[in-house]
Design a protein around this motif. Structure first.
Motif, short mmCIF file in Angstrom:
data_model
loop_
_atom_site.label_atom_id
_atom_site.label_comp_id
_atom_site.label_asym_id
_atom_site.label_seq_id
_atom_site.Cartn_x
_atom_site.Cartn_y
_atom_site.Cartn_z
N GLU A 11 -12.20 103.69 131.59
CA GLU A 11 -11.23 104.79 131.55
C GLU A 11 -9.82 104.21 131.52
O GLU A 11 -9.31 103.76 132.55
CB GLU A 11 -11.44 105.70 132.74
CG GLU A 11 -12.83 106.36 132.75
CD GLU A 11 -13.02 107.32 133.91
OE1 GLU A 11 -12.59 108.47 133.80
OE2 GLU A 11 -13.62 106.90 134.91
N CYS A 12 -9.20 104.25 130.35
CA CYS A 12 -7.89 103.65 130.14
C CYS A 12 -6.75 104.62 130.43
O CYS A 12 -5.58 104.30 130.17
CB CYS A 12 -7.79 103.14 128.70
SG CYS A 12 -9.07 101.94 128.26
N ASP A 13 -7.07 105.77 130.99
CA ASP A 13 -6.07 106.79 131.30
C ASP A 13 -6.76 107.87 132.12
O ASP A 13 -8.00 107.90 132.24
CB ASP A 13 -5.51 107.39 130.00
CG ASP A 13 -4.18 108.10 130.20
OD1 ASP A 13 -3.68 108.14 131.35
OD2 ASP A 13 -3.64 108.63 129.21
N THR A 14 -5.96 108.78 132.67
CA THR A 14 -6.46 109.99 133.32
C THR A 14 -6.04 111.18 132.46
O THR A 14 -4.86 111.25 132.07
CB THR A 14 -5.88 110.16 134.73
OG1 THR A 14 -6.23 109.02 135.50
CG2 THR A 14 -6.42 111.41 135.41
N PRO A 15 -6.95 112.07 132.11
CA PRO A 15 -6.56 113.23 131.28
C PRO A 15 -5.49 114.07 131.96
O PRO A 15 -5.28 113.99 133.18
CB PRO A 15 -7.87 114.02 131.13
CG PRO A 15 -8.96 113.05 131.44
CD PRO A 15 -8.39 112.10 132.44
N MET A 53 -29.72 108.06 129.62
CA MET A 53 -28.48 107.28 129.73
C MET A 53 -28.00 107.25 131.17
O MET A 53 -27.98 108.28 131.85
CB MET A 53 -27.39 107.88 128.83
CG MET A 53 -27.68 107.78 127.35
SD MET A 53 -26.43 108.63 126.33
CE MET A 53 -26.83 110.36 126.68
N ASP A 54 -27.58 106.10 131.63
CA ASP A 54 -26.93 105.93 132.92
C ASP A 54 -25.46 105.63 132.61
O ASP A 54 -25.10 104.52 132.25
CB ASP A 54 -27.57 104.77 133.68
CG ASP A 54 -26.89 104.48 135.01
OD1 ASP A 54 -26.01 105.28 135.41
OD2 ASP A 54 -27.21 103.46 135.64
N ILE A 55 -24.62 106.68 132.72
CA ILE A 55 -23.22 106.59 132.28
C ILE A 55 -22.32 106.44 133.51
O ILE A 55 -22.28 107.32 134.37
CB ILE A 55 -22.82 107.83 131.48
CG1 ILE A 55 -23.78 108.04 130.30
CG2 ILE A 55 -21.39 107.70 130.98
CD1 ILE A 55 -23.59 109.35 129.57
N SER A 56 -21.60 105.33 133.59
CA SER A 56 -20.72 105.06 134.72
C SER A 56 -19.26 105.05 134.26
O SER A 56 -18.97 104.80 133.09
CB SER A 56 -21.06 103.71 135.36
OG SER A 56 -20.97 102.66 134.42
N GLY A 57 -18.36 105.35 135.18
CA GLY A 57 -16.93 105.36 134.87
C GLY A 57 -16.20 104.28 135.64
O GLY A 57 -16.48 104.05 136.82
N TRP A 58 -15.24 103.63 134.99
CA TRP A 58 -14.52 102.50 135.58
C TRP A 58 -13.02 102.67 135.34
O TRP A 58 -12.58 102.75 134.21
CB TRP A 58 -15.01 101.18 134.99
CG TRP A 58 -16.48 100.96 135.24
CD1 TRP A 58 -17.53 101.49 134.55
CD2 TRP A 58 -17.05 100.19 136.30
NE1 TRP A 58 -18.72 101.10 135.09
CE2 TRP A 58 -18.47 100.29 136.17
CE3 TRP A 58 -16.51 99.41 137.32
CZ2 TRP A 58 -19.33 99.64 137.05
CZ3 TRP A 58 -17.38 98.76 138.19
CH2 TRP A 58 -18.76 98.88 138.06
N ASP A 59 -12.25 102.73 136.44
CA ASP A 59 -10.80 102.85 136.37
C ASP A 59 -10.21 101.47 136.11
O ASP A 59 -10.09 100.64 137.01
CB ASP A 59 -10.26 103.42 137.69
CG ASP A 59 -8.74 103.44 137.76
OD1 ASP A 59 -8.09 103.11 136.75
OD2 ASP A 59 -8.20 103.77 138.84
N VAL A 60 -9.83 101.22 134.85
CA VAL A 60 -9.31 99.90 134.50
C VAL A 60 -7.79 99.86 134.56
O VAL A 60 -7.19 98.80 134.32
CB VAL A 60 -9.81 99.46 133.09
CG1 VAL A 60 -11.32 99.43 133.05
CG2 VAL A 60 -9.24 100.34 131.99
N VAL A 61 -7.14 100.99 134.90
CA VAL A 61 -5.69 101.05 134.96
C VAL A 61 -5.18 100.78 136.38
O VAL A 61 -4.45 99.83 136.62
CB VAL A 61 -5.16 102.41 134.46
CG1 VAL A 61 -3.63 102.44 134.50
CG2 VAL A 61 -5.65 102.71 133.06
N THR A 62 -5.59 101.62 137.32
CA THR A 62 -5.10 101.50 138.70
C THR A 62 -5.98 100.58 139.53
O THR A 62 -5.49 99.60 140.10
CB THR A 62 -5.03 102.89 139.36
OG1 THR A 62 -4.23 103.76 138.55
CG2 THR A 62 -4.40 102.80 140.74
N ALA A 63 -7.27 100.87 139.58
CA ALA A 63 -8.19 100.03 140.36
C ALA A 63 -8.47 98.70 139.65
O ALA A 63 -8.79 97.71 140.30
CB ALA A 63 -9.49 100.78 140.62
#
Length: 251
Positions: A11-15, A53-63
Motif C-alpha cells: 500500500e503506497c498510499d492511503t485512499p 487467495m490469502d491477500i495481505s496489506g503492507w504499509d510501505v509508506v509510514t510503517a
C-alpha cells in the motif's frame, strides 16, 4: 486445488477519507477487485474467489513494513499521490525491495500507476512529469499485439489519474500499449510482471470522489473536471486486467 495464492498488497498510499472508510484502504480496494476477477475467470476448481487467495496489506509508506519474499507468491504495488521520481527514504526502500523481487524467480509482480512507475525506475528507466498533462477518468489505450493477447481485447478501457509517466521501456519488458497522452501504458514480462499506468481497481465512486476533491483544491479546472466526470462511469476493463494477472499466477 492447491493452497491459497499468497498476494501481498504493498500500500503506497492511503485512499481519501470517504474511499478509505468504505473500502478499508487499498488492501480492501484490491481485495475486492481480485475476488471479482477470480469469479470472472469461472474456474473455481483452480481459483475459488473466496478461499483461493490469502491477500495481505503492507504499509510501505509510514510503517515501511514488507513481507519476506519467501512468504508470498505475488506482490501488488498500488497507486499513490506521491511522486515516483522523488528520493524519499520510503520510496528508495520500495525501489530496493522491488529490485530484490524482480530477481526472485518465483514471485510475480503487478504494478499500478505509481507502482508501474516504480517498476520502471527499478529497471533503470526515467520517470517524471508528463508534458502532456493529466490523464483522467476512463480512457482508451491502444494495445500492442502482446496487450491484445494478454487482455483479450482490441482496445483497453481503464481509469486514469496521473500526471507522471515512465519515459521509456526497460529493455527486458514487452510493451502492452500506448495512449495519445502516454506512450508507456503497460509493461509485461511473461510469467513475471504485468504493469499498467491506469487504475484497474478504480470504480465510478472512487473516481468521482477524487475529481470532486481535486477540483475543490484547484488542481483541476472546470473544463478538466467536467470532462473527467463525463467519463467516470464508463464501463472499463479493470476485472479483465486483474484477471490476466491471476492467470499468470496460476500458470
Amino acid at each position: 486445488m492447491g493452497p491459497p495464492l499468497r498476494i501481498a498488497i504493498l500500500e503506497c498510499d492511503t485512499p481519501v477519507e470517504k474511499v478509505n472508510l468504505k473500502y478499508k484502504g487499498y488492501h480492501g480496494v484490491f481485495s475486492l477487485l481480485l475476488r471479482e476477477s477470480a469469479a470472472a475467470l469461472g474456474q473455481p476448481e483452480k481459483l475459488d474467489p473466496e478461499t483461493g487467495m490469502d491477500i495481505s496489506g503492507w504499509d510501505v509508506v509510514t510503517a515501511q513494513e514488507y513481507p519476506k519474499l519467501e512468504d508470498v507468491d505475488a506482490l501488488v504495488l498500488t497507486g499513490s499521490k506521491h511522486d515516483s521520481f522523488e528520493d524519499h527514504p520510503w520510496i528508495l526502500k520500495l525501489i530496493e525491495y522491488t529490485k530484490q523481487a524482480m530477481q526472485d524467480k518465483r514471485v510475480k509482480i503487478f504494478g499500478i500507476c505509481f507502482g508501474h512507475q516504480i517498476l520502471a525506475r527499478a529497471l533503470n528507466v526515467k520517470v517524471g512529469r508528463n508534458t502532456a498533462g493529466w490523464e483522467l477518468a476512463v480512457c482508451e489505450v491502444d494495445l500492442s499485439q502482446a496487450g491484445k493477447e494478454l487482455f483479450g481485447r482490441d482496445k483497453l478501457r481503464i481509469h486514469q489519474m496521473h500526471q507522471d509517466i515512465a519515459y521509456g521501456y526497460p529493455s527486458e519488458v514487452i510493451s502492452l500499449g500506448a495512449s495519445p497522452k502516454c506512450a508507456v501504458q503497460g509493461m509485461y514480462i511473461p510469467g513475471k510482471l504485468i504493469t499498467v499506468q491506469g487504475h484497474p481497481e478504480f470504480r465510478e465512486d472512487i473516481m468521482t470522489e477524487l475529481i470532486t476533491l481535486r477540483t475543490a483544491t484547484g488542481l483541476f479546472n472546470k473544463e478538466q473536471s467536467e470532462d473527467a466526470m463525463s467519463r467516470a462511469g464508463i464501463e472499463h476493463d479493470g476485472v479483465a486486467i486483474a484477471g490476466a494477472f491471476l492467470k499468470m499466477l496460476l500458470e
